[in-house]
Design a protein around this motif. Structure first.
Motif, mmCIF file in Angstrom:
data_model
loop_
_atom_site.group_PDB
_atom_site.id
_atom_site.type_symbol
_atom_site.label_atom_id
_atom_site.label_comp_id
_atom_site.label_asym_id
_atom_site.label_seq_id
_atom_site.Cartn_x
_atom_site.Cartn_y
_atom_site.Cartn_z
ATOM 1 N N LEU A 408 0.838 -1.208 0.000
ATOM 2 C CA LEU A 408 0.000 0.000 0.000
ATOM 3 C C LEU A 408 0.874 1.261 0.000
ATOM 4 C CD1 LEU A 408 -2.706 -1.022 2.644
ATOM 5 C CD2 LEU A 408 -2.794 -1.301 0.176
ATOM 6 N N GLY A 409 2.181 1.055 -0.031
ATOM 7 C CA GLY A 409 3.112 2.198 -0.043
ATOM 8 C C GLY A 409 3.264 2.828 1.324
ATOM 9 N N LEU A 410 2.859 2.116 2.377
ATOM 10 C CA LEU A 410 2.968 2.671 3.734
ATOM 11 C C LEU A 410 4.276 2.215 4.361
ATOM 12 C CD1 LEU A 410 -0.697 1.983 4.931
ATOM 13 C CD2 LEU A 410 0.265 4.187 4.224
ATOM 14 N N ILE A 411 5.072 3.182 4.786
ATOM 15 C CA ILE A 411 6.342 2.855 5.435
ATOM 16 C C ILE A 411 6.055 2.731 6.918
ATOM 17 C CG2 ILE A 411 8.699 3.651 5.860
ATOM 18 C CD1 ILE A 411 8.306 5.424 3.299
ATOM 19 N N VAL A 412 6.231 1.549 7.472
ATOM 20 C CA VAL A 412 5.854 1.355 8.877
ATOM 21 C C VAL A 412 7.049 1.073 9.780
ATOM 22 C CG1 VAL A 412 3.479 0.687 8.429
ATOM 23 C CG2 VAL A 412 5.241 -1.070 8.412
ATOM 24 N N GLU A 413 8.237 1.039 9.172
ATOM 25 C CA GLU A 413 9.445 0.856 9.993
ATOM 26 C C GLU A 413 9.973 2.228 10.347
ATOM 27 O OE1 GLU A 413 11.918 -2.887 8.484
ATOM 28 O OE2 GLU A 413 11.149 -1.631 6.884
ATOM 29 N N LYS A 414 10.127 2.492 11.625
ATOM 30 C CA LYS A 414 10.677 3.795 12.023
ATOM 31 C C LYS A 414 12.178 3.781 11.772
ATOM 32 C CE LYS A 414 7.359 5.637 15.220
ATOM 33 N NZ LYS A 414 6.820 5.496 16.539
ATOM 34 N N GLU A 415 12.687 4.888 11.262
ATOM 35 C CA GLU A 415 14.131 5.001 11.064
ATOM 36 C C GLU A 415 14.833 4.796 12.400
ATOM 37 O OE1 GLU A 415 16.516 6.733 8.635
ATOM 38 O OE2 GLU A 415 15.261 5.565 7.256
ATOM 39 N N GLU A 416 15.856 3.977 12.392
ATOM 40 C CA GLU A 416 16.571 3.749 13.650
ATOM 41 C C GLU A 416 17.403 4.973 13.989
ATOM 42 O OE1 GLU A 416 18.684 0.059 14.604
ATOM 43 O OE2 GLU A 416 17.543 -0.719 12.915
ATOM 44 N N GLU A 417 17.355 5.367 15.243
ATOM 45 C CA GLU A 417 18.157 6.533 15.640
ATOM 46 C C GLU A 417 19.612 6.130 15.783
ATOM 47 O OE1 GLU A 417 16.887 9.025 18.654
ATOM 48 O OE2 GLU A 417 15.040 9.525 17.574
ATOM 49 N N MET A 418 20.505 6.996 15.383
ATOM 50 C CA MET A 418 21.929 6.684 15.514
ATOM 51 C C MET A 418 22.374 6.890 16.946
ATOM 52 S SD MET A 418 24.063 8.002 12.297
ATOM 53 C CE MET A 418 25.466 6.925 12.553
ATOM 54 N N LEU A 419 23.228 6.004 17.408
ATOM 55 C CA LEU A 419 23.755 6.146 18.766
ATOM 56 C C LEU A 419 24.866 7.197 18.766
ATOM 57 C CD1 LEU A 419 24.035 2.386 19.707
ATOM 58 C CD2 LEU A 419 22.341 4.020 20.520
ATOM 59 N N ALA A 420 24.956 7.910 19.891
ATOM 60 C CA ALA A 420 25.946 8.991 19.993
ATOM 61 C C ALA A 420 27.363 8.478 19.704
ATOM 62 C CB ALA A 420 25.873 9.617 21.381
ATOM 63 N N GLU A 421 27.663 7.261 20.225
ATOM 64 C CA GLU A 421 29.060 6.799 20.021
ATOM 65 C C GLU A 421 29.355 6.503 18.550
ATOM 66 O OE1 GLU A 421 27.225 5.009 22.684
ATOM 67 O OE2 GLU A 421 27.771 2.889 22.438
ATOM 68 N N ASP A 422 28.325 6.045 17.802
ATOM 69 C CA ASP A 422 28.532 5.795 16.362
ATOM 70 C C ASP A 422 28.778 7.110 15.623
ATOM 71 O OD1 ASP A 422 28.168 3.159 16.815
ATOM 72 O OD2 ASP A 422 26.033 3.159 16.298
ATOM 73 N N ILE A 423 28.082 8.145 16.068
ATOM 74 C CA ILE A 423 28.258 9.462 15.437
ATOM 75 C C ILE A 423 29.684 9.952 15.686
ATOM 76 C CG2 ILE A 423 27.451 11.869 15.404
ATOM 77 C CD1 ILE A 423 24.694 10.803 16.312
ATOM 78 N N GLU A 424 30.134 9.796 16.941
ATOM 79 C CA GLU A 424 31.493 10.252 17.294
ATOM 80 C C GLU A 424 32.551 9.539 16.448
ATOM 81 O OE1 GLU A 424 32.023 12.763 19.090
ATOM 82 O OE2 GLU A 424 30.158 13.003 20.234
ATOM 83 N N VAL A 425 32.365 8.239 16.237
ATOM 84 C CA VAL A 425 33.336 7.474 15.444
ATOM 85 C C VAL A 425 33.420 8.057 14.036
ATOM 86 C CG1 VAL A 425 33.750 5.223 14.345
ATOM 87 C CG2 VAL A 425 33.134 5.336 16.772
#
Ligand code: AMP
Ligand code: ZN
Length: 468
Positions: A408-425
């Motif tokens: 039906l074109g409905l996106i039902v998976e929420k985008e996973e939030e990035m963890l702070a430590e992954d961002i720092e890397v």
């Protein structure tokens, strides 16, 4: 699969011209403004039809045009003091943004009328040669009465049309042989875009565009031709006359038309001031809610847009999103890998939901009932899962809800939030890349983070990040 065919006024079994393939043409918008939510209805509805055919294993060749030469575009260009091309290019780009927001897949091909003028001149010449068209002072008309099947789609009778049509005669059209004849080519007026032709410098009529683009990209015969119900007459009736007169074959097998979208029980129109663009709605709601709203009614029923129905749609969509998020959470904490015997039985029970979902979609794309089946499945998932469930069972439910929603074109998976430590890397990697003067990699990392909603700021104290 049953589809309602405007041509026969019946639900018919869908039999493709070529096994495993669907050739489909949907009349697209005239691009002189941001699209409104009425324009969004055929986009969402026929994108869903396409997705269902793909789910069934068909290869769908989906063509949808942009009408980029038209009186309204020229008027807007004059008002702004820019070229017609600038207006149409601007609103094609904006329309594509809205389509992306509504998760409408790009067509296999989006032809532009202005790029297909040669084909239009060819078809008009052929119609003249075959006696179906004639020229008068630079204007070319289609000889409507010569096409014996005229009126077969709109179920109109030529004589009724004739008596109604007379009063519509406007100056300049008196040179037509018959009031029913319609324009294929018209001479240019001062300041308008124009192309050379054997008859005069000018531009094509609207109807000939779709006959030509459909033939070029899909062939002489197609399975489905679709659009809003206002297009049945005269646009689609005229397309049939042009295409069948030139090709000598039935043009489209199935004609599908969506009903209109109204606002607070009124027709949406500029003069009533109740016009809503998709962009405006997108400021208040996720456009997924608009998509859910459009599919919560059958496409052939009139649909009324109101704040309360949008709220109901937001809640409905949230029910599915929450169930999927719960499953995701349980998957993270589950300790058992494989399904138990009871869980295997439960998985078998879910087949009933898939069956009812497919039965709804096969009954002329009854998306409202298909959504009801997803709700049943969601309820089943909520009541049969817990922290003790196996990963295998949770994953099966998760995949099934996502799959049926995706059709039906409905996106039902929420985008996973990035963890702070992954961002720092990633930030450290970017700093290292910059030191090595590898700016390409540094930019890639910045863009990658931006896609995930993370904005980088270079400050005197170093690189800082924040959520968009
Ligand atoms: P237009 O740009 O007016 O040619 O319209 C593009 C498409 O939107 C056509 O398929 C129209 O039938 C459709 N459409 C326009 N207004 C509405 C509406 N209020 N409800 C549903 N469909 C509409
Ligand atoms: Zn069209």
């Amino acid at each position: 699969m049953k589809v309602y065919n405007t041509l026969t006024r019946k639900k018919e079994e869908f039999i493709p011209l070529e096994e495993g393939k669907v050739k489909m043409y949907v009349c697209g918008p005239t691009v002189y403004n941001l699209i409104h939510i009425g324009n969004a209805r055929p986009m969402i509805v026929f994108d869903t039809v396409r997705r269902y055919f793909e789910y069934k294993g068909y290869e769908v060749n989906f063509v949808s045009n942009f009408t980029d030469v038209d009186d309204k575009i020229i008027k807007k260009a004059i008002e702004e003091g820019v070229s017609a091309n600038e207006i149409s290019q601007r609103y094609i780009a904006e329309c594509k943004k809205d389509m992306e927001g509504m998760n409408v897949k790009p067509a296999t091909k989006h032809p532009l009328a202005t790029e297909e003028i040669c084909g239009m001149i060819e078809m008009i010449s052929d119609l003249i040669e075959k006696g179906y068209a004639y020229e008068k002072n630079g204007t070319v008309y289609f000889r409507t009465r010569k096409f014996k099947d005229y009126g077969k789609l709109s179920h109109k009778n030529l004589d009724d049309l004739q008596s109604g049509g007379r009063s519509l005669l406007v100056t300049g059209e008196d040179e037509k042989e018959d009031p029913l004849d319609f324009v294929l080519w018209k001479p240019k007026k001062e300041g308008e875009p124009a192309w050379e032709s054997p008859w005069c410098d000018g531009r094509p009529g609207w109807h000939i565009e779709c006959s030509v683009m459909s033939k070029k990209y899909l062939g002489e015969q197609i399975d489905i031709h679709a659009g809003g119900e206002d297009l049945v007459f005269p646009h689609h009736e005229n397309e049939i006359a042009q295409s069948e007169a030139t090709n000598g074959k039935e043009f489209a097998k199935y004609w599908l038309h969506n009903a209109f979208l109204n606002i607070d029980n009124h027709k949406m129109s500029k003069s009533l001031g109740n016009f809503r663009t998709v962009r405006e709605i997108g400021e208040k709601y996720d456009l997924q809610v608009l998509r859910f709203f459009m599919l919560s009614a059958h496409y052939r029923s009139p649909l009324n847009f109101s704040a309360s129905l949008m709220e109901a749609s937001a809640n409905g969509l949230e029910r599915i999103l929450t169930a999927v998020a719960n499953l995701k959470h349980l998957l993270g904490v589950a300790s058992v890998e494989d399904m138990t015997v009871e869980e295997r039985e439960k998985v078998k029970e879910t087949e009933a939901f898939v069956k009812s979902y497919e039965a709804a979609m096969e009954d002329d794309f009854n998306t409202a009932d298909a959504i009801a089946s997803i709700f049943e499945l969601v309820k089943f998932s909520n009541t049969t899962t817990s922290a003790q469930s196996s990963k295998e069972y949770l994953q099966k439910l998760y995949d099934l809800i996502v799959k049926l929603s995706d059709v039906l074109g409905l996106i039902v998976e929420k985008e996973e939030e990035m963890l702070a430590e992954d961002i720092e890397v990633l930030i450290e990697e970017r700093q290292a890349a910059r030191k090595e003067r590898n700016f390409k990699r540094a930019d890639e990392i910045r863009d990658e983070l931006l896609k995930k909603g993370i904005i980088l700021e270079d400050t005197r104290e170093g690189v800082k990040w924040k959520k968009a």
